[in-house]
Design a protein around this motif. Structure first.
Motif, mmCIF file in Angstrom:
data_model
loop_
_atom_site.group_PDB
_atom_site.id
_atom_site.type_symbol
_atom_site.label_atom_id
_atom_site.label_comp_id
_atom_site.label_asym_id
_atom_site.label_seq_id
_atom_site.Cartn_x
_atom_site.Cartn_y
_atom_site.Cartn_z
ATOM 1 N N VAL A 68 1.429 34.801 -54.339
ATOM 2 C CA VAL A 68 2.753 34.185 -54.341
ATOM 3 C C VAL A 68 2.630 32.746 -53.872
ATOM 4 C CG1 VAL A 68 5.112 34.302 -53.471
ATOM 5 C CG2 VAL A 68 3.810 36.418 -53.824
ATOM 6 N N LEU A 69 3.127 31.802 -54.666
ATOM 7 C CA LEU A 69 3.168 30.389 -54.296
ATOM 8 C C LEU A 69 4.561 30.090 -53.767
ATOM 9 C CD1 LEU A 69 1.420 28.921 -57.477
ATOM 10 C CD2 LEU A 69 0.358 29.621 -55.323
ATOM 11 N N LEU A 70 4.666 29.931 -52.465
ATOM 12 C CA LEU A 70 5.964 29.804 -51.808
ATOM 13 C C LEU A 70 6.408 28.343 -51.754
ATOM 14 C CD1 LEU A 70 5.032 32.262 -48.991
ATOM 15 C CD2 LEU A 70 6.967 32.628 -50.506
ATOM 16 N N VAL A 71 7.590 28.078 -52.278
ATOM 17 C CA VAL A 71 8.177 26.744 -52.214
ATOM 18 C C VAL A 71 8.810 26.545 -50.844
ATOM 19 C CG1 VAL A 71 10.013 25.265 -53.129
ATOM 20 C CG2 VAL A 71 8.582 26.595 -54.692
ATOM 21 N N ASP A 72 8.512 25.430 -50.214
ATOM 22 C CA ASP A 72 9.093 25.082 -48.926
ATOM 23 C C ASP A 72 10.585 24.804 -49.121
ATOM 24 O OD1 ASP A 72 9.917 23.971 -46.540
ATOM 25 O OD2 ASP A 72 8.236 22.582 -46.366
ATOM 26 N N VAL B 42 2.358 33.594 -58.993
ATOM 27 C CA VAL B 42 3.787 33.530 -59.298
ATOM 28 C C VAL B 42 4.467 32.573 -58.333
ATOM 29 C CG1 VAL B 42 5.933 34.859 -59.470
ATOM 30 C CG2 VAL B 42 3.762 35.893 -60.177
ATOM 31 N N LEU B 43 5.236 31.635 -58.888
ATOM 32 C CA LEU B 43 5.982 30.683 -58.061
ATOM 33 C C LEU B 43 7.222 31.360 -57.491
ATOM 34 C CD1 LEU B 43 6.055 27.535 -57.352
ATOM 35 C CD2 LEU B 43 7.887 27.437 -59.071
ATOM 36 N N ASN B 44 7.447 31.176 -56.204
ATOM 37 C CA ASN B 44 8.672 31.672 -55.568
ATOM 38 C C ASN B 44 9.509 30.474 -55.122
ATOM 39 O OD1 ASN B 44 9.573 32.348 -52.320
ATOM 40 N ND2 ASN B 44 10.655 33.315 -54.007
ATOM 41 N N TYR B 45 10.578 30.208 -55.867
ATOM 42 C CA TYR B 45 11.490 29.104 -55.546
ATOM 43 C C TYR B 45 12.672 29.581 -54.712
ATOM 44 C CZ TYR B 45 14.558 25.078 -56.239
ATOM 45 O OH TYR B 45 15.373 23.978 -56.044
ATOM 46 N N ALA B 46 13.116 30.803 -54.931
ATOM 47 C CA ALA B 46 14.341 31.313 -54.310
ATOM 48 C C ALA B 46 14.167 31.499 -52.808
ATOM 49 C CB ALA B 46 14.731 32.640 -54.955
ATOM 50 N N PRO B 47 15.265 31.392 -52.047
ATOM 51 C CA PRO B 47 15.221 31.748 -50.624
ATOM 52 C C PRO B 47 14.818 33.204 -50.434
ATOM 53 C CG PRO B 47 17.251 30.552 -51.163
ATOM 54 C CD PRO B 47 16.590 30.883 -52.465
ATOM 55 N N LEU B 48 14.265 33.515 -49.270
ATOM 56 C CA LEU B 48 13.694 34.840 -49.016
ATOM 57 C C LEU B 48 14.746 35.947 -49.055
ATOM 58 C CD1 LEU B 48 11.131 36.415 -48.312
ATOM 59 C CD2 LEU B 48 11.572 35.903 -45.897
ATOM 60 N N ASN B 49 15.994 35.618 -48.783
ATOM 61 C CA ASN B 49 17.061 36.624 -48.800
ATOM 62 C C ASN B 49 17.652 36.832 -50.187
ATOM 63 O OD1 ASN B 49 18.185 33.821 -48.124
ATOM 64 N ND2 ASN B 49 20.018 34.900 -48.814
ATOM 65 N N PHE B 50 17.224 36.062 -51.168
ATOM 66 C CA PHE B 50 17.820 36.090 -52.499
ATOM 67 C C PHE B 50 17.181 37.191 -53.338
ATOM 68 C CE2 PHE B 50 18.950 33.168 -56.322
ATOM 69 C CZ PHE B 50 20.156 33.807 -56.474
ATOM 70 N N ASP B 51 17.968 37.799 -54.243
ATOM 71 C CA ASP B 51 17.454 38.924 -55.023
ATOM 72 C C ASP B 51 16.322 38.533 -55.960
ATOM 73 O OD1 ASP B 51 19.133 38.786 -57.976
ATOM 74 O OD2 ASP B 51 19.985 37.704 -56.301
ATOM 75 N N LEU B 52 16.188 37.250 -56.332
ATOM 76 C CA LEU B 52 15.076 36.844 -57.191
ATOM 77 C C LEU B 52 13.725 37.101 -56.538
ATOM 78 C CD1 LEU B 52 16.212 33.466 -58.830
ATOM 79 C CD2 LEU B 52 16.589 35.816 -59.572
ATOM 80 N N CYS B 53 13.699 37.172 -55.207
ATOM 81 C CA CYS B 53 12.435 37.439 -54.510
ATOM 82 C C CYS B 53 11.902 38.836 -54.787
ATOM 83 C CB CYS B 53 12.601 37.246 -53.007
ATOM 84 S SG CYS B 53 12.846 35.521 -52.535
ATOM 85 N N LEU B 54 12.750 39.736 -55.235
ATOM 86 C CA LEU B 54 12.260 41.073 -55.570
ATOM 87 C C LEU B 54 11.230 40.990 -56.688
ATOM 88 C CD1 LEU B 54 15.590 43.087 -55.422
ATOM 89 C CD2 LEU B 54 13.856 42.797 -53.638
ATOM 90 N N LEU B 55 11.351 39.995 -57.565
ATOM 91 C CA LEU B 55 10.337 39.759 -58.595
ATOM 92 C C LEU B 55 9.283 38.772 -58.100
ATOM 93 C CD1 LEU B 55 10.894 39.250 -62.382
ATOM 94 C CD2 LEU B 55 9.373 37.739 -61.131
ATOM 95 N N VAL C 24 3.706 32.494 -63.672
ATOM 96 C CA VAL C 24 5.117 32.847 -63.846
ATOM 97 C C VAL C 24 5.965 31.886 -63.027
ATOM 98 C CG1 VAL C 24 6.891 34.629 -63.539
ATOM 99 C CG2 VAL C 24 4.542 35.282 -64.180
ATOM 100 N N VAL C 25 6.990 31.336 -63.667
ATOM 101 C CA VAL C 25 7.958 30.465 -62.983
ATOM 102 C C VAL C 25 9.347 31.007 -63.277
ATOM 103 C CG1 VAL C 25 8.962 28.160 -62.827
ATOM 104 C CG2 VAL C 25 6.483 28.418 -63.089
ATOM 105 N N GLN C 26 10.035 31.431 -62.236
ATOM 106 C CA GLN C 26 11.405 31.923 -62.373
ATOM 107 C C GLN C 26 12.309 31.084 -61.491
ATOM 108 O OE1 GLN C 26 13.693 36.148 -62.144
ATOM 109 N NE2 GLN C 26 12.524 35.666 -60.320
ATOM 110 N N GLY C 27 13.512 30.769 -61.988
ATOM 111 C CA GLY C 27 14.398 30.000 -61.143
ATOM 112 C C GLY C 27 15.787 29.837 -61.718
#
Length: 482
Positions: free
Chosen positions: A200-204, A175-188, A225-228
């Motif tokens: 988890v594939l973490l975007v710099d 799963v791609l993680n684009y959102a900042p770590l404090n953002f609620d999208l990280c819950l998914l 999965v790509v969410q953004g």
């Protein structure tokens, strides 16, 4: 004992310690396995137990690093409340928020390691956390100091369980993680993925605006999965043929309206993916989902919000009246995943009314229900302004502008005007084609009420300014004029 978010992650660490938990870490070439992440969380937990009281929250400036993620896991496992703060917040705002939350210490990341600052008690530390509070998130702060949004352990457990079932997450998922770590999208992106044993594939964050980097991460990491937010998909559309997203199974659009000219490119970028328009907010998490295909992506001006997710109830109200048929009103939501209410914000308690034995959240979103019962987002109730006595929603004006291929981005703000009361200013970044203010005015005149046509069009050569959540920073646009 029933399984929880933290216990499931630690169970994976025991059963599959070498399985990759985190990949694509900023500035690092090595992956982080579940065993390594659990060990780091355990060491962090011992430091917390030795240094800080268990009954007061901690705070973290949430840089996206293994140390930060391990701290969150340690707090989830021990039942310690943790406030997550954006690294982009100013020092004064951070001081205000940690005081309102009653945090006893603030952690920052320095060279990949946590550094702690003990905080003194102050006059603003009286906010009582709701029972069972696990994480405290913040709103975007687009209308002032961000609000504190406590989430209980039960809400996190329910949400991450639902997300895993909806997306079919398991030990092979990426799963791609684009959102900042404090953002609620990280819950998914992060926490539902880790709960179900995925990668988890973490975007710099430092490279999150680079289309070529994002395309390579998807090409090499092959996420399922790509969410953004819309910004991500605009950047991926710019990457175009370099993307190769044929391994993606689910694409989730969230955070704001995705313009049709970007949306119509998604089936080509992700040819095997189910496309989903997701409605939610920090206070409620995901509440409604609409799955759509290529024709709808290209033809619909505004996508429907879709059906309520598991256990969610919705209502549309115009003042004190519920709207059951066609019409416009404010959307109210009640979900199993929502916050009990804001911390230290007595003036906005009416945002969480009690109805039918449940707590609801007044979203502040203006929606329209059509004759078929489908809901579509019109805009924010606080983005409605009166121009010469006529009510205008600036987000509707923005959608008219961004529906044109020659417009890459657009935002509209209302500024004081001695004649009209307020005047609309449109900030437009062309997509490359020649475009003039007169052409844009003519475009608006064909589809909008005369008073909704912006008084001035500002053509910009660079991207519109955005805040930490990827949404347009309207206050900075106002400063551009004033």
């Amino acid at each position: 004992m029933s399984a929880t978010l933290a216990s499931d992650i630690l169970a994976t660490a025991r059963l599959r310690p070498d399985a990759v938990a985190l990949a694509g870490m900023p500035g690092e070439d090595t992956d982080v396995g579940y065993g390594e992440l659990a060990a780091l969380a355990e060491r962090t937990g011992r430091v917390l137990d030795a240094s800080f009281a268990a009954d007061r929250p901690l705070a973290l400036v949430a840089a996206k690093t293994p140390a930060s993620i391990a701290l969150i896991l340690a707090c989830l496992s021990a039942g310690r409340p943790l406030l997550l703060l954006s690294p982009d917040l100013g020092d004064e705002t951070v001081t205000t928020l940690v005081g309102r939350a009653g945090a006893q210490a603030l952690a920052t990341v320095d060279g990949g390691r946590l550094t702690w600052t003990t905080l003194p008690d102050g006059p603003e530390t009286a906010a009582a956390l709701p029972g069972g509070t696990s994480l405290v998130l913040t709103t975007s702060g687009s209308t002032g100091v961000p609000k504190l949004v406590p989430l209980t352990a039960g809400a996190l457990d329910a949400f991450t369980a639902w997300a895993g079932a909806f997306l079919g997450l398991d030990g092979d998922s990426r799963v791609l993680n684009y959102a900042p770590l404090n953002f609620d999208l990280c819950l998914l992106d992060i926490w539902a993925t880790l709960r179900h044993g995925g990668r988890v594939l973490l975007v710099d964050p430092a490279r999150a605006a680079e289309p070529a980097y994002l395309a390579r991460l998807i090409r090499v990491g092959r996420p399922h999965v790509v969410q953004g937010v819309p910004l991500l998909f605009r950047l991926l559309a710019e990457a175009g043929a370099h993307l190769r997203g044929d391994g993606v199974r689910h694409v989730l659009l969230t955070g704001d309206h995705v313009p049709r000219q970007v949306r119509r490119q998604l089936p080509g970028l992700f040819p095997r993916a189910g496309l989903h328009n997701v409605y939610g907010c920090t206070e409620t998490n995901d509440s409604m989902i609409h799955s759509f295909g290529p024709a709808e992506a290209a033809d619909e001006d505004v996508l429907p919000l879709g059906e309520p997710v598991q256990g969610t109830l919705i209502a549309v109200r115009d003042g004190e009246r519920d709207i059951s048929g066609p019409g416009r009103g404010e959307l109210l939501v009640s979900t199993p995943f929502q916050t009990p209410g804001y911390l230290a914000e007595p003036a906005v308690r009416d945002r969480f009314p009690e109805r039918d034995g449940r707590t609801w959240y007044r979203t502040g979103d203006l929606v329209e229900r059509d004759a078929d019962g489908r809901l579509r987002l019109v805009g924010r109730t606080d983005f409605q302004v009166k121009v010469r006595g006529v009510r205008v929603n600036v987000e509707e004006v923005e959608r008219v502008l961004t529906d044109r291929p020659e417009v890459a981005e657009a935002a509209v703000v209302a500024l004081p005007d001695p004649d009209a009361g307020v005047a609309l200013h449109a900030f437009v970044r062309p997509s490359g084609a020649e475009v003039t203010g007169l052409q844009l005015r003519t475009l608006c005149a064909a589809r909008l009420n005369r008073v909704a046509i912006p008084s001035r069009f500002h053509l910009l050569s660079g991207p519109l300014p955005v805040g930490p959540t990827g949404k347009v920073d309207r206050r900075r646009l106002q400063e551009h004029v004033t």
